[in-house]
Motif scaffolding. Structure first.
Motif, PDB file in Angstrom:
ATOM      1  N   LEU A   1       6.460   9.411  -0.988  1.00  0.00           N
ATOM      2  CA  LEU A   1       5.809   8.224  -0.458  1.00  0.00           C
ATOM      3  C   LEU A   1       4.324   8.341  -0.772  1.00  0.00           C
ATOM      4  O   LEU A   1       3.647   9.256  -0.293  1.00  0.00           O
ATOM      5  CB  LEU A   1       5.999   8.106   1.066  1.00  0.00           C
ATOM      6  N   GLY A   2       3.816   7.446  -1.592  1.00  0.00           N
ATOM      7  CA  GLY A   2       2.407   7.455  -1.960  1.00  0.00           C
ATOM      8  C   GLY A   2       1.655   6.421  -1.139  1.00  0.00           C
ATOM      9  O   GLY A   2       2.076   5.268  -1.050  1.00  0.00           O
ATOM     10  N   TYR A   3       0.547   6.832  -0.536  1.00  0.00           N
ATOM     11  CA  TYR A   3      -0.272   5.939   0.291  1.00  0.00           C
ATOM     12  C   TYR A   3      -1.452   5.438  -0.522  1.00  0.00           C
ATOM     13  O   TYR A   3      -2.193   6.225  -1.110  1.00  0.00           O
ATOM     14  CB  TYR A   3      -0.759   6.695   1.534  1.00  0.00           C
ATOM     15  N   HIS A   4      -1.642   4.110  -0.534  1.00  0.00           N
ATOM     16  CA  HIS A   4      -2.730   3.503  -1.300  1.00  0.00           C
ATOM     17  C   HIS A   4      -3.667   2.699  -0.411  1.00  0.00           C
ATOM     18  O   HIS A   4      -4.409   1.852  -0.898  1.00  0.00           O
ATOM     19  CB  HIS A   4      -2.160   2.601  -2.404  1.00  0.00           C
TER      20      HIS A   4
ATOM     21  N   GLN B   1       0.808  -1.218   0.000  1.00  0.00           N
ATOM     22  CA  GLN B   1       0.000   0.000   0.000  1.00  0.00           C
ATOM     23  C   GLN B   1       0.847   1.278   0.000  1.00  0.00           C
ATOM     24  O   GLN B   1       0.344   2.362   0.244  1.00  0.00           O
ATOM     25  CB  GLN B   1      -0.946   0.003   1.198  1.00  0.00           C
ATOM     26  N   VAL B   2       2.140   1.117  -0.289  1.00  0.00           N
ATOM     27  CA  VAL B   2       3.047   2.275  -0.339  1.00  0.00           C
ATOM     28  C   VAL B   2       3.891   2.204  -1.607  1.00  0.00           C
ATOM     29  O   VAL B   2       4.445   1.162  -1.932  1.00  0.00           O
ATOM     30  CB  VAL B   2       4.004   2.302   0.881  1.00  0.00           C
ATOM     31  N   LYS B   3       3.973   3.326  -2.298  1.00  0.00           N
ATOM     32  CA  LYS B   3       4.943   3.479  -3.383  1.00  0.00           C
ATOM     33  C   LYS B   3       5.938   4.519  -2.892  1.00  0.00           C
ATOM     34  O   LYS B   3       5.538   5.583  -2.413  1.00  0.00           O
ATOM     35  CB  LYS B   3       4.277   3.955  -4.673  1.00  0.00           C
ATOM     36  N   THR B   4       7.234   4.215  -3.004  1.00  0.00           N
ATOM     37  CA  THR B   4       8.221   5.152  -2.490  1.00  0.00           C
ATOM     38  C   THR B   4       9.524   5.071  -3.258  1.00  0.00           C
ATOM     39  O   THR B   4       9.860   4.020  -3.815  1.00  0.00           O
ATOM     40  CB  THR B   4       8.494   4.906  -0.987  1.00  0.00           C
TER      41      THR B   4
END
Length: 125
Positions: free
Chosen positions: A88-91, A71-74
Motif C-alpha cells: 500500500l503506497g501512500y501519496h 492517494q493510495v496505490k495498492t
C-alpha cells in the motif's frame, strides 16, 4: 551499486498477531520522509475470516480519517488471502499515516505490517 539498505528506513506498522477484530496499526511519523509504502503480511485465516486493509492519515496523530483512493496505490484485494503480502503506497500530504485492518466476518487472521520509508537524508544510519 544495489544498496537499498542504506536508502530506506523501516518501522513497525502493525505488530504481527492473530487478529480477531478490526485493528488500527501503529502511528507512523512521516516527517523527514519523501515517500512511504506499507507491506502487509498475512498468515492463517480461521473460519472464513473476511479481513481487509486500508490506510488512514492524520495531521496530529490523534484524529484519523480514511485516505481517499486517489492517494493510495495498492495490490490488496477487498478480502485478504492467507499466506500473502500486499503493498500500500501512500501519496497524501499529512504528517502521520497508519494501516487499519477491517473485519467483515469470520473468526481471525494472522497479520502484520511494516512501513518502509524513503528518508530525505541518506544514507540511513
Amino acid at each position: 551499486m544495489r544498496d537499498m539498505y542504506s536508502n530506506i528506513k523501516t518501522v513497525p506498522a502493525l505488530v504481527p498477531a492473530v487478529q480477531a477484530a478490526a485493528a488500527n496499526g501503529s502511528t507512523v511519523d512521516l516527517l523527514g520522509a519523501s515517500a512511504v509504502a506499507f507491506v502487509v503480511s498475512t498468515g492463517a485465516i480461521v473460519s472464513s475470516g473476511d479481513f481487509g486493509v486500508k490506510l488512514q492519515d492524520s495531521d496530529d496523530g490523534t484524529t484519523w480519517a480514511d485516505v481517499v483512493a486517489a492517494q493510495v496505490k495498492t495490490d490488496a484485494p477487498a478480502t485478504l488471502l492467507d499466506g500473502k503480502t500486499y503493498r500500500l503506497g501512500y501519496h497524501g500530504h499529512k504528517r502521520y499515516a497508519r494501516v487499519a485492518l477491517t473485519k467483515a466476518g469470520g473468526t481471525s487472521i494472522a497479520a502484520g505490517a511494516v512501513a518502509i520509508l524513503s528518508p530525505c537524508n541518506k544514507p540511513v544510519a
